[in-house]
Write a protein that holds these residues in place. Structure first.
Motif, PDB file in Angstrom:
ATOM      1  N   SER A 123       0.828  -1.200   0.000  1.00 49.71           N
ATOM      2  CA  SER A 123       0.000   0.000   0.000  1.00 49.71           C
ATOM      3  C   SER A 123       0.867   1.256   0.000  1.00 49.71           C
ATOM      4  O   SER A 123       2.072   1.199   0.220  1.00 49.71           O
ATOM      5  CB  SER A 123      -0.931   0.011   1.216  1.00 49.71           C
ATOM      6  N   CYS A 124       0.230   2.381  -0.247  1.00 51.58           N
ATOM      7  CA  CYS A 124       0.931   3.664  -0.381  1.00 51.58           C
ATOM      8  C   CYS A 124       1.122   4.332   0.974  1.00 51.58           C
ATOM      9  O   CYS A 124       0.426   5.294   1.299  1.00 51.58           O
ATOM     10  CB  CYS A 124       0.139   4.594  -1.280  1.00 51.58           C
ATOM     11  N   CYS A 125       2.040   3.839   1.765  1.00 49.52           N
ATOM     12  CA  CYS A 125       2.333   4.527   3.019  1.00 49.52           C
ATOM     13  C   CYS A 125       3.754   4.206   3.457  1.00 49.52           C
ATOM     14  O   CYS A 125       4.324   3.187   3.076  1.00 49.52           O
ATOM     15  CB  CYS A 125       1.331   4.164   4.109  1.00 49.52           C
ATOM     16  N   VAL A 126       4.329   5.097   4.238  1.00 54.36           N
ATOM     17  CA  VAL A 126       5.714   4.934   4.689  1.00 54.36           C
ATOM     18  C   VAL A 126       5.881   3.642   5.475  1.00 54.36           C
ATOM     19  O   VAL A 126       6.872   2.920   5.297  1.00 54.36           O
ATOM     20  CB  VAL A 126       6.157   6.147   5.531  1.00 54.36           C
ATOM     21  N   ASP A 127       4.923   3.307   6.329  1.00 54.70           N
ATOM     22  CA  ASP A 127       5.055   2.099   7.150  1.00 54.70           C
ATOM     23  C   ASP A 127       5.148   0.838   6.303  1.00 54.70           C
ATOM     24  O   ASP A 127       5.880  -0.088   6.635  1.00 54.70           O
ATOM     25  CB  ASP A 127       3.875   1.980   8.124  1.00 54.70           C
ATOM     26  N   ALA A 128       4.426   0.798   5.200  1.00 54.64           N
ATOM     27  CA  ALA A 128       4.440  -0.393   4.349  1.00 54.64           C
ATOM     28  C   ALA A 128       5.792  -0.586   3.671  1.00 54.64           C
ATOM     29  O   ALA A 128       6.274  -1.710   3.561  1.00 54.64           O
ATOM     30  CB  ALA A 128       3.339  -0.288   3.298  1.00 54.64           C
ATOM     31  N   ILE A 129       6.425   0.486   3.242  1.00 52.69           N
ATOM     32  CA  ILE A 129       7.704   0.356   2.542  1.00 52.69           C
ATOM     33  C   ILE A 129       8.890   0.288   3.506  1.00 52.69           C
ATOM     34  O   ILE A 129       9.950  -0.219   3.171  1.00 52.69           O
ATOM     35  CB  ILE A 129       7.892   1.485   1.504  1.00 52.69           C
ATOM     36  N   ARG A 130       8.698   0.768   4.710  1.00 54.57           N
ATOM     37  CA  ARG A 130       9.784   0.774   5.704  1.00 54.57           C
ATOM     38  C   ARG A 130      10.317  -0.633   5.978  1.00 54.57           C
ATOM     39  O   ARG A 130      11.494  -0.812   6.259  1.00 54.57           O
ATOM     40  CB  ARG A 130       9.285   1.412   7.001  1.00 54.57           C
ATOM     41  N   ASP A 131       9.471  -1.642   5.878  1.00 53.38           N
ATOM     42  CA  ASP A 131       9.873  -3.019   6.174  1.00 53.38           C
ATOM     43  C   ASP A 131      10.582  -3.718   5.015  1.00 53.38           C
ATOM     44  O   ASP A 131      11.052  -4.840   5.184  1.00 53.38           O
ATOM     45  CB  ASP A 131       8.642  -3.840   6.576  1.00 53.38           C
ATOM     46  N   GLU A 132      10.657  -3.081   3.859  1.00 52.26           N
ATOM     47  CA  GLU A 132      11.317  -3.697   2.711  1.00 52.26           C
ATOM     48  C   GLU A 132      12.833  -3.695   2.905  1.00 52.26           C
ATOM     49  O   GLU A 132      13.394  -2.774   3.484  1.00 52.26           O
ATOM     50  CB  GLU A 132      10.945  -2.973   1.416  1.00 52.26           C
ATOM     51  N   SER A 137       7.455  12.830   1.026  1.00 51.83           N
ATOM     52  CA  SER A 137       8.782  12.616   0.445  1.00 51.83           C
ATOM     53  C   SER A 137       9.569  11.515   1.158  1.00 51.83           C
ATOM     54  O   SER A 137      10.533  10.993   0.605  1.00 51.83           O
ATOM     55  CB  SER A 137       9.576  13.916   0.438  1.00 51.83           C
ATOM     56  N   ALA A 138       9.163  11.122   2.362  1.00 48.96           N
ATOM     57  CA  ALA A 138       9.850  10.025   3.055  1.00 48.96           C
ATOM     58  C   ALA A 138       9.736   8.726   2.252  1.00 48.96           C
ATOM     59  O   ALA A 138      10.655   7.908   2.261  1.00 48.96           O
ATOM     60  CB  ALA A 138       9.281   9.836   4.460  1.00 48.96           C
ATOM     61  N   ILE A 139       8.629   8.548   1.550  1.00 46.48           N
ATOM     62  CA  ILE A 139       8.476   7.350   0.709  1.00 46.48           C
ATOM     63  C   ILE A 139       9.549   7.326  -0.369  1.00 46.48           C
ATOM     64  O   ILE A 139      10.104   6.278  -0.687  1.00 46.48           O
ATOM     65  CB  ILE A 139       7.061   7.272   0.098  1.00 46.48           C
ATOM     66  N   LEU A 140       9.871   8.486  -0.937  1.00 48.85           N
ATOM     67  CA  LEU A 140      10.884   8.541  -1.991  1.00 48.85           C
ATOM     68  C   LEU A 140      12.253   8.127  -1.461  1.00 48.85           C
ATOM     69  O   LEU A 140      13.007   7.439  -2.147  1.00 48.85           O
ATOM     70  CB  LEU A 140      10.928   9.932  -2.611  1.00 48.85           C
ATOM     71  N   ALA A 141      12.574   8.507  -0.225  1.00 49.22           N
ATOM     72  CA  ALA A 141      13.834   8.078   0.389  1.00 49.22           C
ATOM     73  C   ALA A 141      13.841   6.570   0.595  1.00 49.22           C
ATOM     74  O   ALA A 141      14.851   5.903   0.342  1.00 49.22           O
ATOM     75  CB  ALA A 141      14.051   8.795   1.718  1.00 49.22           C
ATOM     76  N   HIS A 142      12.731   6.004   1.029  1.00 43.51           N
ATOM     77  CA  HIS A 142      12.642   4.552   1.210  1.00 43.51           C
ATOM     78  C   HIS A 142      12.696   3.818  -0.127  1.00 43.51           C
ATOM     79  O   HIS A 142      13.291   2.744  -0.225  1.00 43.51           O
ATOM     80  CB  HIS A 142      11.381   4.169   1.977  1.00 43.51           C
ATOM     81  N   ILE A 143      12.073   4.392  -1.159  1.00 44.16           N
ATOM     82  CA  ILE A 143      12.153   3.785  -2.486  1.00 44.16           C
ATOM     83  C   ILE A 143      13.602   3.711  -2.932  1.00 44.16           C
ATOM     84  O   ILE A 143      14.071   2.682  -3.404  1.00 44.16           O
ATOM     85  CB  ILE A 143      11.287   4.560  -3.507  1.00 44.16           C
ATOM     86  N   SER A 144      14.325   4.791  -2.761  1.00 40.55           N
ATOM     87  CA  SER A 144      15.744   4.799  -3.132  1.00 40.55           C
ATOM     88  C   SER A 144      16.519   3.747  -2.347  1.00 40.55           C
ATOM     89  O   SER A 144      17.372   3.051  -2.892  1.00 40.55           O
ATOM     90  CB  SER A 144      16.344   6.186  -2.893  1.00 40.55           C
ATOM     91  N   ARG A 145      16.194   3.614  -1.082  1.00 41.34           N
ATOM     92  CA  ARG A 145      16.885   2.652  -0.210  1.00 41.34           C
ATOM     93  C   ARG A 145      16.650   1.214  -0.662  1.00 41.34           C
ATOM     94  O   ARG A 145      17.562   0.404  -0.671  1.00 41.34           O
ATOM     95  CB  ARG A 145      16.402   2.837   1.241  1.00 41.34           C
ATOM     96  N   VAL A 146      15.418   0.872  -1.058  1.00 37.95           N
ATOM     97  CA  VAL A 146      15.122  -0.517  -1.423  1.00 37.95           C
ATOM     98  C   VAL A 146      15.561  -0.856  -2.846  1.00 37.95           C
ATOM     99  O   VAL A 146      15.733  -2.026  -3.174  1.00 37.95           O
ATOM    100  CB  VAL A 146      13.631  -0.881  -1.224  1.00 37.95           C
ATOM    101  N   LEU A 147      15.763   0.161  -3.675  1.00 36.77           N
ATOM    102  CA  LEU A 147      16.209  -0.098  -5.043  1.00 36.77           C
ATOM    103  C   LEU A 147      17.680  -0.480  -5.079  1.00 36.77           C
ATOM    104  O   LEU A 147      18.498   0.046  -4.325  1.00 36.77           O
ATOM    105  CB  LEU A 147      16.005   1.141  -5.927  1.00 36.77           C
ATOM    106  N   LYS A 148      18.018  -1.380  -5.976  1.00 40.32           N
ATOM    107  CA  LYS A 148      19.414  -1.744  -6.210  1.00 40.32           C
ATOM    108  C   LYS A 148      20.144  -0.557  -6.838  1.00 40.32           C
ATOM    109  O   LYS A 148      19.521   0.416  -7.270  1.00 40.32           O
ATOM    110  CB  LYS A 148      19.490  -2.970  -7.112  1.00 40.32           C
ATOM    111  N   ASP A 149      21.458  -0.645  -6.935  1.00 40.62           N
ATOM    112  CA  ASP A 149      22.275   0.445  -7.453  1.00 40.62           C
ATOM    113  C   ASP A 149      21.979   0.809  -8.905  1.00 40.62           C
ATOM    114  O   ASP A 149      22.374   1.881  -9.361  1.00 40.62           O
ATOM    115  CB  ASP A 149      23.768   0.108  -7.331  1.00 40.62           C
ATOM    116  N   ASP A 150      21.306  -0.063  -9.632  1.00 41.09           N
ATOM    117  CA  ASP A 150      20.935   0.234 -11.018  1.00 41.09           C
ATOM    118  C   ASP A 150      19.415   0.243 -11.195  1.00 41.09           C
ATOM    119  O   ASP A 150      18.905   0.028 -12.288  1.00 41.09           O
ATOM    120  CB  ASP A 150      21.590  -0.756 -11.980  1.00 41.09           C
ATOM    121  N   GLY A 151      18.675   0.525 -10.107  1.00 37.19           N
ATOM    122  CA  GLY A 151      17.216   0.445 -10.102  1.00 37.19           C
ATOM    123  C   GLY A 151      16.500   1.559 -10.839  1.00 37.19           C
ATOM    124  O   GLY A 151      17.041   2.641 -11.060  1.00 37.19           O
ATOM    125  N   GLN A 152      15.254   1.264 -11.230  1.00 39.12           N
ATOM    126  CA  GLN A 152      14.355   2.189 -11.912  1.00 39.12           C
ATOM    127  C   GLN A 152      13.103   2.426 -11.081  1.00 39.12           C
ATOM    128  O   GLN A 152      12.619   1.518 -10.426  1.00 39.12           O
ATOM    129  CB  GLN A 152      13.885   1.607 -13.254  1.00 39.12           C
TER     130      GLN A 152
END
Length: 181
Positions: free
Chosen positions: A50-59, A75-90
């Motif tokens: 789902s679209c919330c910080v708590d849901a992505i925080r556990d990834e 914008s905290a979601i965007l930081a978590h997205i960057s964190r869970v993406l690999k170094d060559d992620g999209q």
């Protein structure tokens, strides 16, 4: 908008830009159309949250090749997205219309802190999305084989993929220094 264009472009543009995607994360409150498109890539695992910080925080850090995000709470979601993406992620993310310049400049500025490439792309009839990439360029690094071998598509193909990034000069001028390509 034609119902099939949005999910095809949101899924296949980042997946066909990624060199060898194994894991995709879909962030959405209603992902059924996106999931249907992901099933066309039977060799790729995907997960929906789902679209919330708590849901992505556990990834897990650096565990995802592609994130498809339909909306974000802050914008905290965007930081978590960057964190869970690999170094060559999209990342493919829906955004306000390109006519909403201030909101887009803010979003693109935040994405620019995490990604080498941040570009809008056309979906259909004035609708657009953003692709943000840590490594690959969506027009230079398209995986033509993957893009052309997909079955049951109504809109997306490798020509549409590349053409989706064509923007008029008025958009280029408005977003000069914000779009990173």
């Amino acid at each position: 908008m034609k119902e099939f264009i949005y999910p095809e472009m949101m899924v296949h543009v980042p997946v066909c830009t990624s060199k060898n995607p194994q894991n995709v994360l879909i962030i959405s409150d209603n992902a059924s159309r996106l999931e249907a498109e992901m099933k066309k890539h039977d060799e790729i695992n995907y997960k929906v949250i789902s679209c919330c910080v708590d849901a992505i925080r556990d990834e897990v850090d650096s565990s995802v090749d592609v994130v498809i995000c339909e909306k974000y709470d802050d914008s905290a979601i965007l930081a978590h997205i960057s964190r869970v993406l690999k170094d060559d992620g999209q990342l493919s993310i829906s955004h306000p219309s390109l006519k909403e310049v201030d909101a887009n400049k803010s979003l693109m500025g935040i994405l620019g802190k995490y990604f080498k490439v941040v570009m809008p792309y056309n979906l259909y009839n004035g609708y657009s999305a953003l692709i943000a990439s840590k490594e690959y360029h969506p027009t230079a690094d398209i995986n033509l084989h993957r893009a052309e071998m997909l079955d049951d598509l109504n809109f997306y193909n490798c020509d549409v993929h590349i053409a989706a990034f064509a923007m008029g000069n008025y958009i280029r001028k408005e977003y000069l220094g914000i779009i990173k390509n």
